[in-house]
Each structure stands twice: as structure tokens, then as C-alpha cells.
Design a protein around this motif. Structure first.
Motif, PDB file in Angstrom:
ATOM      1  N   UNK A  47      -5.776   6.039 -12.361  1.00 23.76           N
ATOM      2  CA  UNK A  47      -4.625   5.153 -12.994  1.00 23.76           C
ATOM      3  C   UNK A  47      -4.461   4.158 -11.889  1.00 23.76           C
ATOM      4  N   UNK A  48      -4.138   4.295 -10.911  1.00 24.35           N
ATOM      5  CA  UNK A  48      -3.997   3.318  -9.866  1.00 24.35           C
ATOM      6  C   UNK A  48      -4.963   2.098  -9.892  1.00 24.35           C
ATOM      7  N   UNK A  49      -6.271   2.390  -9.827  1.00 23.57           N
ATOM      8  CA  UNK A  49      -7.267   1.525  -9.677  1.00 23.57           C
ATOM      9  C   UNK A  49      -7.436   0.664 -11.080  1.00 23.57           C
ATOM     10  N   UNK A  50      -7.184   1.417 -12.136  1.00 21.96           N
ATOM     11  CA  UNK A  50      -7.434   0.721 -13.477  1.00 21.96           C
ATOM     12  C   UNK A  50      -6.295  -0.256 -13.421  1.00 21.96           C
ATOM     13  N   UNK A  51      -4.945   0.161 -12.968  1.00 17.31           N
ATOM     14  CA  UNK A  51      -3.944  -0.806 -13.237  1.00 17.31           C
ATOM     15  C   UNK A  51      -3.983  -1.889 -12.016  1.00 17.31           C
ATOM     16  N   UNK A  52      -4.562  -1.825 -10.984  1.00  9.40           N
ATOM     17  CA  UNK A  52      -4.643  -2.722  -9.993  1.00  9.40           C
ATOM     18  C   UNK A  52      -5.857  -3.784 -10.190  1.00  9.40           C
ATOM     19  N   UNK A  53      -6.981  -3.296 -10.934  1.00  6.49           N
ATOM     20  CA  UNK A  53      -8.108  -4.231 -11.225  1.00  6.49           C
ATOM     21  C   UNK A  53      -8.099  -4.736 -12.547  1.00  6.49           C
ATOM     22  N   UNK A  54      -7.926  -3.852 -13.495  1.00  8.20           N
ATOM     23  CA  UNK A  54      -8.133  -4.169 -14.948  1.00  8.20           C
ATOM     24  C   UNK A  54      -6.732  -4.431 -15.677  1.00  8.20           C
ATOM     25  N   UNK A  55      -5.536  -4.048 -15.246  1.00 12.70           N
ATOM     26  CA  UNK A  55      -4.340  -4.523 -15.642  1.00 12.70           C
ATOM     27  C   UNK A  55      -4.126  -5.666 -15.797  1.00 12.70           C
ATOM     28  N   UNK A  56      -4.182  -6.524 -14.588  1.00 11.34           N
ATOM     29  CA  UNK A  56      -3.907  -7.985 -14.461  1.00 11.34           C
ATOM     30  C   UNK A  56      -4.781  -8.736 -15.407  1.00 11.34           C
ATOM     31  N   UNK A  57      -5.950  -8.418 -15.426  1.00  8.03           N
ATOM     32  CA  UNK A  57      -7.010  -9.044 -16.493  1.00  8.03           C
ATOM     33  C   UNK A  57      -6.640  -9.043 -17.847  1.00  8.03           C
ATOM     34  N   UNK A  58      -6.252  -7.668 -18.458  1.00  8.94           N
ATOM     35  CA  UNK A  58      -5.731  -7.875 -19.782  1.00  8.94           C
ATOM     36  C   UNK A  58      -4.588  -8.615 -20.134  1.00  8.94           C
ATOM     37  N   UNK A  59      -3.624  -8.782 -19.022  1.00  5.82           N
ATOM     38  CA  UNK A  59      -2.372  -9.627 -19.240  1.00  5.82           C
ATOM     39  C   UNK A  59      -2.835 -11.261 -19.355  1.00  5.82           C
TER      40      UNK A  59
ATOM     41  N   UNK B 249       0.672  -1.293  -0.150  1.00  5.97           N
ATOM     42  CA  UNK B 249       0.061  -0.013   0.019  1.00  5.97           C
ATOM     43  C   UNK B 249       0.973   1.221   0.093  1.00  5.97           C
ATOM     44  N   UNK B 250       1.758   1.292   0.800  1.00 11.58           N
ATOM     45  CA  UNK B 250       2.762   2.276   0.947  1.00 11.58           C
ATOM     46  C   UNK B 250       3.413   2.769  -0.686  1.00 11.58           C
ATOM     47  N   UNK B 251       3.839   1.709  -1.279  1.00  4.10           N
ATOM     48  CA  UNK B 251       4.097   2.059  -2.714  1.00  4.10           C
ATOM     49  C   UNK B 251       3.011   2.822  -3.429  1.00  4.10           C
ATOM     50  N   UNK B 252       2.032   2.366  -3.493  1.00  2.00           N
ATOM     51  CA  UNK B 252       0.742   2.813  -4.342  1.00  2.00           C
ATOM     52  C   UNK B 252       0.434   4.150  -3.812  1.00  2.00           C
ATOM     53  N   UNK B 253       0.414   4.405  -2.476  1.00  2.00           N
ATOM     54  CA  UNK B 253       0.017   5.705  -1.990  1.00  2.00           C
ATOM     55  C   UNK B 253       1.324   6.825  -2.291  1.00  2.00           C
ATOM     56  N   UNK B 254       2.438   6.172  -2.292  1.00  2.00           N
ATOM     57  CA  UNK B 254       3.657   6.969  -2.589  1.00  2.00           C
ATOM     58  C   UNK B 254       3.593   7.366  -4.048  1.00  2.00           C
ATOM     59  N   UNK B 255       3.234   6.772  -4.900  1.00  2.00           N
ATOM     60  CA  UNK B 255       3.129   7.017  -6.257  1.00  2.00           C
ATOM     61  C   UNK B 255       2.020   7.916  -6.376  1.00  2.00           C
ATOM     62  N   UNK B 256       0.911   7.748  -5.780  1.00  2.00           N
ATOM     63  CA  UNK B 256      -0.346   8.945  -6.066  1.00  2.00           C
ATOM     64  C   UNK B 256       0.200  10.399  -5.354  1.00  2.00           C
ATOM     65  N   UNK B 257       0.834  10.205  -4.115  1.00  2.00           N
ATOM     66  CA  UNK B 257       1.513  11.604  -3.642  1.00  2.00           C
ATOM     67  C   UNK B 257       2.468  12.274  -4.868  1.00  2.00           C
ATOM     68  N   UNK B 258       3.510  11.393  -5.235  1.00  2.00           N
ATOM     69  CA  UNK B 258       4.343  11.974  -6.215  1.00  2.00           C
ATOM     70  C   UNK B 258       3.482  12.582  -7.372  1.00  2.00           C
ATOM     71  N   UNK B 259       2.360  11.853  -7.877  1.00  2.00           N
ATOM     72  CA  UNK B 259       1.763  12.335  -9.126  1.00  2.00           C
ATOM     73  C   UNK B 259       1.171  13.742  -8.766  1.00  2.00           C
ATOM     74  N   UNK B 260       0.522  13.616  -7.436  1.00  2.00           N
ATOM     75  CA  UNK B 260      -0.069  15.173  -7.122  1.00  2.00           C
ATOM     76  C   UNK B 260       0.990  16.197  -7.190  1.00  2.00           C
ATOM     77  N   UNK B 261       2.134  15.838  -6.316  1.00  2.00           N
ATOM     78  CA  UNK B 261       3.073  17.029  -6.364  1.00  2.00           C
ATOM     79  C   UNK B 261       3.662  17.300  -7.453  1.00  2.00           C
ATOM     80  N   UNK B 262       4.087  16.588  -8.316  1.00  2.00           N
ATOM     81  CA  UNK B 262       4.674  16.940  -9.496  1.00  2.00           C
ATOM     82  C   UNK B 262       3.818  17.689 -10.478  1.00  2.00           C
ATOM     83  N   UNK B 263       2.653  17.012 -10.575  1.00  2.00           N
ATOM     84  CA  UNK B 263       1.452  17.716 -11.600  1.00  2.00           C
ATOM     85  C   UNK B 263       0.959  19.095 -10.881  1.00  2.00           C
ATOM     86  N   UNK B 264       0.999  19.202  -9.467  1.00  3.55           N
ATOM     87  CA  UNK B 264       0.390  20.742  -8.865  1.00  3.55           C
ATOM     88  C   UNK B 264       1.474  21.667  -8.596  1.00  3.55           C
ATOM     89  N   UNK B 265       2.817  21.353  -8.794  1.00  4.78           N
ATOM     90  CA  UNK B 265       3.804  22.230  -8.254  1.00  4.78           C
ATOM     91  C   UNK B 265       4.249  23.088  -9.607  1.00  4.78           C
TER      92      UNK B 265
END
Length: 401
Positions: free
Chosen positions: A193-205, A157-173
Motif C-alpha cells: 500500500x505504501x509503495x503504491x501510494x508513493x510511486x503510483x499515487x502522485x502519477x495518477x494525480x 521515513x519515520x512517518x511511513x514506517x510508523x504507518x506500517x507499524x500501526x498497520x501491523x499492530x492493529x491488524x495482527x492484535x
């Protein structure tokens, strides 16, 4: 071969060899090799001995190294594991993201640093390098304990949340502050983006899996994974996120098939070549002359806050299991690592943070990476190993010389 090509190859040779030499020295001292690779850049770079000044081309290679670094991290983050971990892990990860960010931002703002610099430093304090902690727990044969399971679950979860925080910071700064509507859009975008990759991405693969197995190309799964890694990195930049975020999720959608397709060993081989360039370049951008009295104070305070915020933030959600277990979880989530360094480098490249703030983040990352595992070893000194570990030790002892 032209003289320019000769110099470029010499530059690659010097950086790769010296980074690996310094990394090996640190590994021999039971310290993370990545710290040695960064130190090689600091010592040999343009701000110290000036023996190696990375060119723009090497800088580009370093950025590709960061992409594959996060791709390999994603390969270790299975969506299925993410959905199975318990409530304790989710609470630990959430509190462990919020507490460091809030404390870091408040302190940086209190000493009158610009808001865009404050958020980047705070974002760098969020990311936990649980790979280091996992290595320590594996060496101590305690991966069977509830604490270890909570820490490793929270890491996902930390990795996922960290990616979300980085997205917000880089996009909003930007140099003109924050626009709340823009931030809301970025949050929705990042979470979507995170939800799509978690739930849909593996199904596509899973859907394309039979076709991949019928391909005649050698290492077809690896080729497909690398193509998707690069493609999602580009897609991430197009929608205002960092390229490494796309790379991370690309690795994650293949994580459930990694054992079958053996992507990790091959990807790690690529990473072993590219990552040293990234860490060397990171070290070469650290100007040690910026460490004056104020920067030292800021670096020490931020480091203390980074440690305390993880111990308290990650420990509180499981305090009901006793303060000793809460302390172990908090310390286990303390080490920062590659993601924190990448956040700092992105901020420096965007001119969102100064060289002083960059130095603060590198200092904080190095200290937490070293001190976290040392404290964890002390806390687990009386923890009995698992029966499997004891059996393995006995088998090794009974083996004829």
C-alpha cells in the motif's frame, strides 16, 4: 429546534471553546497547544469535574478529526522529498523506529503485561512528532544545518514506517495472540500500500491534473483531495488497516501539488475545527485515578526508554559525524505527538490496552513533547543562524517604527 439538537450544539460549543482556551494558555507558555487541549478533556471530562461528558456523536466527530489530522500531516510529506533524502536520514528513521519498539516491548513483557498491550505501547513509542522539532529549529534559524536536514529527512521515513507499524499492530492484535502467517500478509499488504501510494499515487494525480483545472466547481482541487481522503480512509479499513493510514497517504499524493492548488491552508482550516474535538475526547478518556504506584513507575520507565531509545537509535547511524551532531539528531527525533496518541486511542477502542496502559502512553507523549524541544534549544544555543535569517533580522531592525 429540538431539545436534543440544542444540547448537542451546547456540547460542541463547550468542548471547542474550552479546548481552544486551554490550548492558547499552553501556547502562551511556549508549549504545544495540543497538550492544553488534552488537559481540557482531562479536567472537564467524566473522570474529573464531570462538566462535559462527550457523547457517542462527538466521539465520531473526534474520529473524523483524527482522519483530517493525518491528512494534513500527509500534505507535508512529499514523495519526491522522500526519494531525495540521503542514506543518513533513512538509517536514522529505521533505527529510530526499531529501537523504541524493541525496548518498549521488552520492558512491557518483562513486567508481565499481555503481549497485545505490549505491542501497542511499543508502537506508540515509535512515532516522532517532528513538526514540533521543526518549529523549534525554525525559531532558532538553524534549518540550514546538516542536522536539521537529516532530522527533517528522517521525519518523512519515520512517518511511513510508523504507518506500517500501526498497520501491523492493529491488524495482527487480537485476544488470542499473533499468527505469523497473518502478520506476513499484513506486512506485505502495508508495504505494498505504501509503495503504491508513493510511486503510483502522485502519477495518477498528475494524469487527472488537467481535468481538475478545467472543473467549474469552486476549490475543485480541495474537493477532490477531501473525496480521496475519505475514500482511502474507507479503503484502509476494508483491508484491515486503520482509517488514518488511508488519510495520511491521501495527503501525501497531493503534497507535490499543494503549493499550486493551495490545499493546505484550506485543509488546516478544517483541521483547526475538528482536531480540538479529537484531543479533548482523548483527554476525557484518561482516568487519572489509575495512576497508582505501579502505573507511575511504568509511565516513568517507558518515558525514559522513549527518550533514550530515540537518542541512541537515531544518533548511532551518524555517530561518524561526531557525538555532538549525533546527540542533536537523537534529541530532535525525541518528541512524540499526535500519531502516538492515535495509536493509544485505537488500542483503547479495540480493548487491546487497559486504561492504565493508555495513561502511560499519554504521560509519555506529554513529557517527550515538552522535554525534547527544551533540550534541543540548549544543544543549539551556540549555533550561528543562517545568512538569510540574519538578513531578515536586520531588515526588521531597520524597519521604521
Amino acid at each position: 429546534m429540538s431539545q436534543g439538537a440544542d444540547l448537542f450544539l451546547l456540547e460542541l460549543f463547550a468542548i471547542f471553546v474550552w479546548a481552544k482556551v486551554f490550548g492558547e494558555i499552553f501556547e502562551q507558555m511556549s508549549l504545544p497547544g495540543v497538550l492544553g487541549e488534552i488537559l481540557a478533556g482531562v479536567i472537564l471530562g467524566p473522570h474529573a469535574t464531570k462538566l462535559v461528558t462527550p457523547s457517542d456523536t462527538v466521539g465520531s466527530i473526534a474520529q473524523v478529526g483524527a482522519i483530517f489530522l493525518l491528512f494534513t500531516v500527509g500534505l507535508e510529506t512529499k514523495p519526491s522529498d522522500l526519494l531525495r533524502v540521503g542514506r543518513d536520514s533513512l538509517q536514522v528513521a529505521t533505527a529510530g523506529v526499531i529501537a523504541p519498539f524493541v525496548l518498549g516491548f521488552i520492558y512491557m513483557t518483562a513486567i508481565r503485561e499481555p503481549s497485545h498491550e505490549a505491542v501497542f505501547v511499543a508502537a506508540a513509542m515509535v512515532a516522532t512528532s517532528v513538526g514540533i522539532t521543526a518549529r523549534v529549529m525554525s525559531d532558532l534559524h538553524i534549518l540550514h544545518t546538516h542536522v536539521a536536514r537529516v532530522i527533517l529527512g528522517a521525519a518523512v521515513f519515520d512517518d511511513i514506517l510508523g504507518m506500517v507499524v500501526l498497520t501491523i499492530v492493529t491488524g495482527a492484535t487480537n485476544g488470542q495472540g499473533f499468527h505469523w502467517i497473518h502478520i506476513v500478509v499484513l506486512v506485505v499488504e502495508a508495504v505494498g500500500f505504501a509503495v503504491f501510494m508513493i510511486f503510483v499515487g502522485p502519477r495518477i494525480v498528475h494524469r487527472i491534473r488537467p481535468g481538475v483545472q478545467r472543473m467549474s466547481s469552486h476549490d475543485a482541487p480541495l474537493i477532490l483531495a477531501l473525496a480521496i481522503c475519505l475514500g482511502l480512509s474507507v479503503a484502509a479499513t476494508k483491508i484491515g488497516m486503520a482509517a488514518i493510514i488511508g488519510a495520511f497517504f491521501a495527503g501525501m499524493v497531493f503534497a507535490d501539488y499543494d503549493r499550486e492548488w493551495r490545499i493546505s491552508p484550506r485543509a488546516h482550516g478544517i483541521n483547526e475545527f475538528l482536531a480540538p474535538f479529537f484531543f479533548f475526547v482523548m483527554g476525557s478518556r484518561l482516568d487519572i485515578d489509575v495512576f497508582n504506584g505501579k502505573v507511575w513507575v511504568t509511565a516513568i520507565v517507558i518515558t525514559v526508554l522513549a527518550i533514550v531509545s530515540k537518542i541512541i537509535g537515531c544518533g548511532l547511524p551518524i555517530l561518524h559525524r561526531g557525538w555532538r551532531e549525533a546527540l542533536k539528531v537523537g534529541v530532535g527525533m525525541t518528541p512524540r505527538g499526535e500519531v502516538a496518541l492515535i495509536v493509544a486511542l485505537i488500542g483503547l477502542q479495540m480493548k487491546a490496552i487497559s486504561s492504565q496502559a493508555y495513561a502511560v502512553v499519554v504521560f509519555m507523549t506529554g513529557i517527550t513533547t515538552v522535554i525534547g524541544p527544551l533540550i534541543l534549544r540548549y544543544l543549539f544555543r551556540n549555533q550561528p543562524p543562517s545568512e538569510a535569517a540574519l538578513g531578515k533580522q536586520q531588515a526588521l531592525a531597520d524597519r521604521p517604527a
